[in-house]
Design a protein around this motif. Structure first.
Motif, mmCIF file in Angstrom:
data_model
loop_
_atom_site.group_PDB
_atom_site.id
_atom_site.type_symbol
_atom_site.label_atom_id
_atom_site.label_comp_id
_atom_site.label_asym_id
_atom_site.label_seq_id
_atom_site.Cartn_x
_atom_site.Cartn_y
_atom_site.Cartn_z
ATOM 1 N N SER A 64 10.514 -1.031 -30.942
ATOM 2 C CA SER A 64 11.238 -0.002 -31.689
ATOM 3 C C SER A 64 10.420 0.647 -32.802
ATOM 4 C CB SER A 64 12.533 -0.590 -32.256
ATOM 5 O OG SER A 64 12.237 -1.629 -33.150
ATOM 6 N N THR A 65 9.095 0.412 -32.807
ATOM 7 C CA THR A 65 8.268 1.188 -33.737
ATOM 8 C C THR A 65 8.267 2.651 -33.317
ATOM 9 O OG1 THR A 65 6.853 -0.708 -34.176
ATOM 10 C CG2 THR A 65 5.932 1.450 -34.690
ATOM 11 N N GLY A 66 8.295 2.859 -32.003
ATOM 12 C CA GLY A 66 8.343 4.233 -31.504
ATOM 13 C C GLY A 66 7.025 4.960 -31.604
ATOM 14 N N CYS A 67 5.943 4.260 -31.290
ATOM 15 C CA CYS A 67 4.626 4.890 -31.365
ATOM 16 C C CYS A 67 4.580 6.130 -30.467
ATOM 17 C CB CYS A 67 3.547 3.909 -30.911
ATOM 18 S SG CYS A 67 3.341 2.566 -32.059
ATOM 19 N N ASN A 68 3.991 7.158 -30.993
ATOM 20 C CA ASN A 68 3.856 8.389 -30.221
ATOM 21 C C ASN A 68 2.722 8.220 -29.225
ATOM 22 O OD1 ASN A 68 4.953 11.111 -32.312
ATOM 23 N ND2 ASN A 68 5.662 9.013 -32.253
ATOM 24 N N ILE A 69 3.005 8.587 -28.003
ATOM 25 C CA ILE A 69 1.993 8.401 -26.957
ATOM 26 C C ILE A 69 1.850 9.654 -26.113
ATOM 27 C CG2 ILE A 69 2.229 5.890 -26.770
ATOM 28 C CD1 ILE A 69 3.969 6.425 -24.246
ATOM 29 N N SER A 70 0.751 9.669 -25.397
ATOM 30 C CA SER A 70 0.564 10.654 -24.357
ATOM 31 C C SER A 70 0.623 9.867 -23.049
ATOM 32 C CB SER A 70 -0.805 11.309 -24.556
ATOM 33 O OG SER A 70 -1.176 12.014 -23.413
ATOM 34 N N VAL A 71 1.583 10.215 -22.218
ATOM 35 C CA VAL A 71 1.696 9.536 -20.921
ATOM 36 C C VAL A 71 0.798 10.309 -19.955
ATOM 37 C CG1 VAL A 71 3.242 8.828 -19.068
ATOM 38 C CG2 VAL A 71 4.060 8.834 -21.435
ATOM 39 N N GLU A 72 -0.242 9.643 -19.478
ATOM 40 C CA GLU A 72 -1.237 10.358 -18.686
ATOM 41 C C GLU A 72 -1.116 9.937 -17.223
ATOM 42 O OE1 GLU A 72 -3.866 11.177 -22.584
ATOM 43 O OE2 GLU A 72 -4.934 10.413 -20.851
ATOM 44 N N THR A 73 -0.845 10.919 -16.390
ATOM 45 C CA THR A 73 -0.474 10.617 -15.008
ATOM 46 C C THR A 73 -1.389 11.319 -14.012
ATOM 47 O OG1 THR A 73 1.090 12.465 -15.028
ATOM 48 C CG2 THR A 73 1.950 10.314 -15.614
ATOM 49 N N TYR A 74 -1.469 10.725 -12.867
ATOM 50 C CA TYR A 74 -2.236 11.316 -11.773
ATOM 51 C C TYR A 74 -1.487 11.044 -10.485
ATOM 52 C CZ TYR A 74 -6.096 12.118 -8.502
ATOM 53 O OH TYR A 74 -6.881 12.566 -7.480
ATOM 54 N N GLN A 75 -1.231 12.080 -9.737
ATOM 55 C CA GLN A 75 -0.513 11.969 -8.474
ATOM 56 C C GLN A 75 0.783 11.175 -8.640
ATOM 57 O OE1 GLN A 75 -3.453 10.579 -5.657
ATOM 58 N NE2 GLN A 75 -4.188 12.650 -5.331
ATOM 59 N N ASN A 76 1.494 11.551 -9.673
ATOM 60 C CA ASN A 76 2.811 10.991 -9.970
ATOM 61 C C ASN A 76 2.811 9.483 -10.234
ATOM 62 O OD1 ASN A 76 5.443 11.961 -10.483
ATOM 63 N ND2 ASN A 76 6.188 10.938 -8.635
ATOM 64 N N ARG A 77 1.681 8.995 -10.752
ATOM 65 C CA ARG A 77 1.640 7.601 -11.222
ATOM 66 C C ARG A 77 1.044 7.599 -12.618
ATOM 67 N NH1 ARG A 77 2.334 3.402 -7.755
ATOM 68 N NH2 ARG A 77 1.203 1.981 -9.101
ATOM 69 N N ILE A 78 1.491 6.655 -13.427
ATOM 70 C CA ILE A 78 0.913 6.579 -14.771
ATOM 71 C C ILE A 78 -0.455 5.914 -14.685
ATOM 72 C CG2 ILE A 78 1.169 5.637 -17.097
ATOM 73 C CD1 ILE A 78 4.190 5.716 -16.684
ATOM 74 N N ALA A 79 -1.457 6.601 -15.231
ATOM 75 C CA ALA A 79 -2.807 6.033 -15.250
ATOM 76 C C ALA A 79 -3.055 5.294 -16.563
ATOM 77 C CB ALA A 79 -3.836 7.137 -15.077
ATOM 78 N N ARG A 80 -2.507 5.827 -17.625
ATOM 79 C CA ARG A 80 -2.694 5.152 -18.916
ATOM 80 C C ARG A 80 -1.763 5.756 -19.954
ATOM 81 N NH1 ARG A 80 -8.507 7.735 -21.074
ATOM 82 N NH2 ARG A 80 -7.740 9.872 -21.207
ATOM 83 N N PHE A 81 -1.566 4.990 -21.023
ATOM 84 C CA PHE A 81 -0.949 5.498 -22.244
ATOM 85 C C PHE A 81 -2.071 5.661 -23.259
ATOM 86 C CE2 PHE A 81 3.576 3.426 -22.119
ATOM 87 C CZ PHE A 81 3.932 4.298 -21.111
ATOM 88 N N LYS A 82 -2.032 6.749 -23.990
ATOM 89 C CA LYS A 82 -2.950 6.918 -25.112
ATOM 90 C C LYS A 82 -2.125 7.182 -26.365
ATOM 91 C CE LYS A 82 -7.452 7.089 -23.988
ATOM 92 N NZ LYS A 82 -8.478 6.322 -24.721
ATOM 93 N N PRO A 83 -2.579 6.691 -27.513
ATOM 94 C CA PRO A 83 -1.817 7.003 -28.727
ATOM 95 C C PRO A 83 -1.875 8.493 -29.032
ATOM 96 C CG PRO A 83 -3.879 5.896 -29.265
ATOM 97 C CD PRO A 83 -3.753 5.868 -27.778
ATOM 98 N N ARG A 84 -0.782 8.997 -29.542
ATOM 99 C CA ARG A 84 -0.703 10.387 -29.986
ATOM 100 C C ARG A 84 -0.518 10.314 -31.499
ATOM 101 N NH1 ARG A 84 3.788 13.786 -29.887
ATOM 102 N NH2 ARG A 84 5.052 12.105 -29.017
ATOM 103 N N ILE A 85 -1.298 11.103 -32.223
ATOM 104 C CA ILE A 85 -1.304 10.954 -33.691
ATOM 105 C C ILE A 85 0.034 11.373 -34.292
ATOM 106 C CG2 ILE A 85 -2.427 11.678 -35.843
ATOM 107 C CD1 ILE A 85 -4.928 12.343 -34.083
ATOM 108 N N ASN A 86 0.611 10.450 -35.044
ATOM 109 C CA ASN A 86 1.794 10.780 -35.841
ATOM 110 C C ASN A 86 1.735 9.925 -37.100
ATOM 111 O OD1 ASN A 86 4.293 11.181 -37.031
ATOM 112 N ND2 ASN A 86 5.372 11.307 -35.068
ATOM 113 N N GLU A 87 1.376 10.548 -38.187
ATOM 114 C CA GLU A 87 1.178 9.789 -39.426
ATOM 115 C C GLU A 87 2.457 9.122 -39.913
ATOM 116 O OE1 GLU A 87 -1.466 8.836 -40.534
ATOM 117 O OE2 GLU A 87 -2.929 10.176 -39.631
ATOM 118 N N ALA A 88 3.601 9.635 -39.510
ATOM 119 C CA ALA A 88 4.860 9.050 -39.979
ATOM 120 C C ALA A 88 5.234 7.806 -39.180
ATOM 121 C CB ALA A 88 5.975 10.087 -39.875
ATOM 122 N N VAL A 89 4.538 7.569 -38.075
ATOM 123 C CA VAL A 89 4.929 6.441 -37.230
ATOM 124 C C VAL A 89 3.761 5.482 -36.966
ATOM 125 C CG1 VAL A 89 6.020 5.749 -35.057
ATOM 126 C CG2 VAL A 89 6.641 7.933 -36.117
#
Lengths: 423, 526
Positions: B229-254
């Motif tokens: 429930s921290t709710g880290c902002n992420i970029s969900v990175e997908t290829y051919q409709n599968r998730i390849a990785r999560f990367k952090p997305r910058i959000n100073e408030a979180v």
């Protein structure tokens, strides 16, 4: 001339506190803590014109003046005894023969900035010097010159001897502080400067051995007498360590402004074996080399060396006669700097090794057209662009050797061998 | 915050005292190239890529460590600066392997990008390259390639300054310098993979992601990590409709720039495995596929006849889903006990840097929506185990396999007269159900989460769900419609509008207002 720095070194048992005191030792310290305020002491050193003898030549009194008086943090003085510039061995003589002048000078500097803890950071390889200094510190503690309430004047001071592990870069003041803090001997980015954010983030003054050893004399005899020696901008005396192709190598003390050629020919006995002088590095291996024909009129001081296209540096005079292969000399110096680059910043880490590899090729007869321009280009790209002056120290001699002895380098490349007959 | 005016490349910029040139420039939209500088780490000043020319200063200065001063005139594109930058590139590349075609960082390597932007000159380096270690395993998730390392020390500083775990250091001198593990240590702290994110080149790579897909093929969707429930902002990175990785997305408030390893890899557990593509209904012989209409009618009829009824919502369900689920359950049985799944665990000091003690990313939001007002999940589980319910509706939680009391819950579920499970896969819990409704996972759904500090953030669909599955809100909406509530909600935005009217703390907030970085509700303790 009156010797200031080498006044004690020839006395019997000069390293002992008894010998030192019998020659007036610790009187200056007593005068300082009993009679002088830190402000007055700083003014006195400013008036003497004493400049740092580690290489940079920054005015000592001014450096002390940058330390904030009202900082709630502890303040530190560090004696830089990490002498390791190739060709430089002048501090070692003082360490081994006159350790109490260094200790007294260090305490005086500490008093000036209201520091109660001082360090002597000594190069690990100087094991004999470390022993001598260690014993001298014990003597000073026993005599009450270190510890609580020295001279009954209410001033407390501890002095800690710290042995480095032996890295050239630990002689650079912020690299030294990193090492003293227990970390890797990596220089720190400036600002902030050590005067406000030094050892453990506290106000710190780092002074060279020779600088500190000058202090007792200045305090005792007065700034005016010191300032009367030397030139307009280079006051007092300076130690020069002379090595290479010279009849009488050793450590010399000369008044600033002394004629360089006279020094080499008369004081040091000139080049031996009937050979001709080819070149001199006047300030340690990191400084630009001078050709023999460039020495006319040069005097031994900051301004004159600078006007001649080199620098006073540490005063490590390296003499090279006509049998010296300048390509090999340049490679040798370059090899040293490549080995000692701390590896922290990109231009120095990669550039020093690049230069060394090209020099090595040229020296081995594998050089090719464009190599020298490439070294000049690489050294130019290092120069001024690194965290600490090490990059400059590697770049300056590399460029100077090529510029001053270009025909020899060209011949080495063209003939694919050394063209200087080594004897 | 004393105001200061400086000029960068002739453009006057208003900034404040204490800022560095690189910060002031960035705020004005002027990018000064750099490697070692990272806004969340101490200044190292070692890459020398950000050298700029400053009027009245004889030497070039590093923009990352030079503070602005009134009237300062900075040039970031002068001939001198461009030459210094080119020289730094040249230095960095002399020992660097030119293996972009096989390097996992290709496409997002700063060395490659800046080379294309600033150098593009052939190498003048004819000497032997120094070879460092290849493929050294630093930890369970991180692998090191020494030859690609530019010694920017971001990884070392991250481990010194953020996690305080100090696994890495720089050893040796000169061009022998290399990043290394301290003897006896491995890089295995809960935030270890952030060193991969901070590495500007391909020296540190993610063992889970390596060689899966070239980064330029990835589709990036901004979302929120479902790990806790921290709710880290992420970029969900997908290829051919599968998730390849999560990367952090910058959000100073979180989460600033960071993401924990648990959250980073949480997508594996949630998205892998065979999906259910049609509703299932229990018949003789087991669960059999059926159509949605039949399944939904069976749910309404079955639960309606099975009072008292319990509802368990997943912590990964959105606010919109929670809002509708609450209404639905109360419509089925006004006394329904409804809880959102919640379990806490103790966190280590390093975990506390980022992670919350629970694994329910929207526990706070679900609670706000009125799901979870009867004493919490554990109390509900206790009542369930004690035979306090005849019917239950479980959404996306595999309660039968919970560590601890999973077996007891399983026995209780087996005794229910009617059990509905809404799931993505046929879990052990789903296998006990009378009706299974095929749902979508967090990466296939749209909606909002409210993190434990009251920040409402958007979850966006990164994947196309399998045909036959519906988003949870859609299932709830259809059930409500089937029970007479008309018209059905067309989407999360409309549901959010409804909940913003109904829930006081969300009043006045619109779905669009949430934006990519979220909206902070009036502070109250989590």
């Amino acid at each position: 001339m009156e010797k200031i720095l080498l006044r004690n070194v020839d006395a019997p048992d000069s390293h002992t506190i008894g010998a030192y005191r019998s020659r007036g030792g610790y009187r200056a310290l007593e005068k300082v803590v009993r009679e002088m305020s830190p402000e007055r002491l700083i003014d006195e050193i400013k008036a003497s014109g004493l400049r740092g003898r580690g290489g940079a030549g920054f005015p000592t009194g001014m450096k002390w003046g940058f330390v904030p008086k009202d900082s709630p943090k502890p303040k530190y003085v560090v004696c830089n005894a990490d002498e390791s510039e190739p060709g430089t061995f002048k501090d070692r003589l003082l360490i081994e023969k006159d350790p109490h002048s260094i200790i007294e000078g260090t305490i005086i500097a500490a008093y000036a900035i209201r520091s109660h803890t001082a360090f002597i950071y000594i190069r690990g390889e100087l094991s004999f010097g470390a022993k001598v200094l260690g014993r001298a510190i014990e003597e000073a503690v026993a005599a009450g010159y270190l510890g609580k309430n020295i001279f009954g004047a209410g001033y407390d001071i501890d002095l800690i001897l710290h042995r480095g592990a032996g890295a050239y870069i630990c002689g650079e003041e912020t690299g030294l502080l990193s090492s003293l803090e227990g970390g890797k001997g990596w220089p720190k980015v400036k600002p902030p400067f050590p005067a406000t954010h030094g050892l453990f983030g506290c106000p710190t003054v780092v002074n060279n051995v020779e600088t500190l050893a000058s202090l007792p004399w200045i305090v005792e005899r007065g700034a005016a007498r010191y300032a009367a020696i030397g030139t307009e901008k280079s006051k007092g005396t300076k130690l020069f360590s002379v090595s290479g192709h010279i009849r009488k190598p050793g450590v010399y003390e000369v008044d600033m402004g002394y004629p360089f050629k006279k020094f080499l020919e008369e004081d040091c006995g000139g080049v031996p074996n009937g050979k001709k002088l080819k070149g001199v590095i006047p300030g340690g291996a990191s400084m630009p080399v001078l050709r023999a024909d460039e020495l006319d009129g040069v005097t031994m001081d900051y301004e004159s060396f600078q006007a001649a296209g080199t620098l006073l540096g540490s005063g490590g005079v390296i003499v090279m006669d006509e049998s010296t292969c300048m390509v090999r000399s340049a490679w040798n110096i370059s090899r040293f700097f490549a080995h000692e680059s701390c590896g922290q910043c990109s231009p120095c880490r990669e550039g020093c090794h690049w230069m060394e590899k090209i020099f090595r090729r040229v020296e081995r007869g594998e050089g090719k057209a464009g190599d020298l321009e490439l070294i000049l280009s690489v050294s130019g790209n290092i120069m001024g662009n690194t965290i600490c002056p090490f990059g400059d120290a590697a770049a300056m001699p590399a460029a100077a050797f090529i510029k001053k002895f270009r025909p020899e380098f060209d011949a080495h490349i063209a003939q694919k061998k050394c063209t200087v007959s080594a004897s | 915050m004393d105001p200061v005016k400086i000029t960068i490349d002739g453009r006057e910029i208003a900034t404040t005292k204490g800022k560095t040139v690189i910060q002031a420039a960035a705020e004005a939209g002027i990018a000064i190239p750099h490697y070692c500088y990272h806004p969340k780490l101490t200044i190292a000043g070692n890459c020398r890529m950000c050298l700029v020319e400053i009027e009245k200063m004889p030497k070039l200065q590093i923009a990352c460590n030079t503070q602005v001063a009134e009237g300062m005139a900075v040039k970031t594109e002068s001939a001198k600066v461009l030459e210094a930058r080119r020289a730094v590139m040249e230095f960095l590349l002399i020992n660097h392997p030119l293996d972009c075609p096989i390097c996992d960082q290709a496409g997002e390597c700063w060395l490659q990008d800046y080379y294309m932007e600033h150098d593009l000159s052939p190498s003048r380096f004819d000497e032997r390259k120094e070879h460092d270690r290849k493929r050294e395993i630093f930890g369970p998730f991180v692998v090191f390639d020494g030859e690609r390392c530019i010694k920017c020390t971001r990884c070392v500083r991250f481990l010194q300054e953020v996690t305080h775990t100090d696994e890495l250091t720089v050893v040796n001198r000169g061009d022998d310098s290399t990043i290394a593990l301290f003897p006896g240590k491995i890089l295995d702290n809960p935030l270890s993979v952030n060193v991969v994110d901070v590495c500007p080149v391909g020296a540190l790579t993610d063992r889970d992601f390596r060689f899966k897909v070239r980064v330029w093929y990835l589709k990036k969707t901004p979302s929120v990590c479902p790990g806790c429930s921290t709710g880290c902002n992420i970029s969900v990175e997908t290829y051919q409709n599968r998730i390849a990785r999560f990367k952090p997305r910058i959000n100073e408030a979180v989460n600033s720039h960071w993401l924990c390893d648990e959250g980073r890899y949480s997508f594996h557990a949630l998205t892998e495995g065979e999906r259910i593509s049609a509703p299932l209904i229990r018949q003789e012989g087991g669960l059999a596929p059926t159509d949605w209409r039949t399944a939904l009618q069976a749910v309404i009829a079955g639960l309606g006849a099975a009072a008292p009824v319990a509802g368990v919502l997943s912590g990964r369900n959105t606010n919109e889903e929670a809002f509708l689920f609450g209404r639905l359950m109360r419509k089925i049985f006004s006394q329904a006990a409804i809880e959102v799944f919640y379990r806490e665990r103790a966190l280590t000091e390093v975990e506390k840097v980022l992670m919350s003690p629970d694994r329910s990313p929207n526990f706070r939001g679900a609670s706000d929506m009125g799901v979870g007002s009867d004493g919490g999940f554990d109390a509900l589980a206790g009542r369930l185990i004690g035979g306090g319910f005849r019917g239950a509706y479980i959404v996306s939680e595999d309660l039968a396999t919970l560590p601890g009391d999973g077996q007891k819950i399983r026995s209780a579920l087996e005794k229910l007269s009617f059990l509905v499970v809404q799931e993505t896969r046929l879990t052990p819990t789903a296998k006990l159900a009378h009706v299974v409704l095929p749902a979508t996972n967090f990466a296939e759904k749209e909606g909002s989460y409210t993190n434990r500090r009251g920040r409402v953030q958007k979850v966006n669909p990164a994947l196309v769900p399998p045909s036959g599955a519906l988003q949870d809100w859609e299932i709830f909406s259809r059930l409500l419609a089937a029970m007479g509530e008309k018209p059905p909600y067309p989407g999360p935005a409309e549901i959010f509008a409804a909940l913003a009217q109904a829930i006081p703390v969300y009043r006045g907030l619109s779905y669009d207002q949430i934006g990519d970085l979220g909206f902070q509700l009036e502070t109250r303790q989590p």
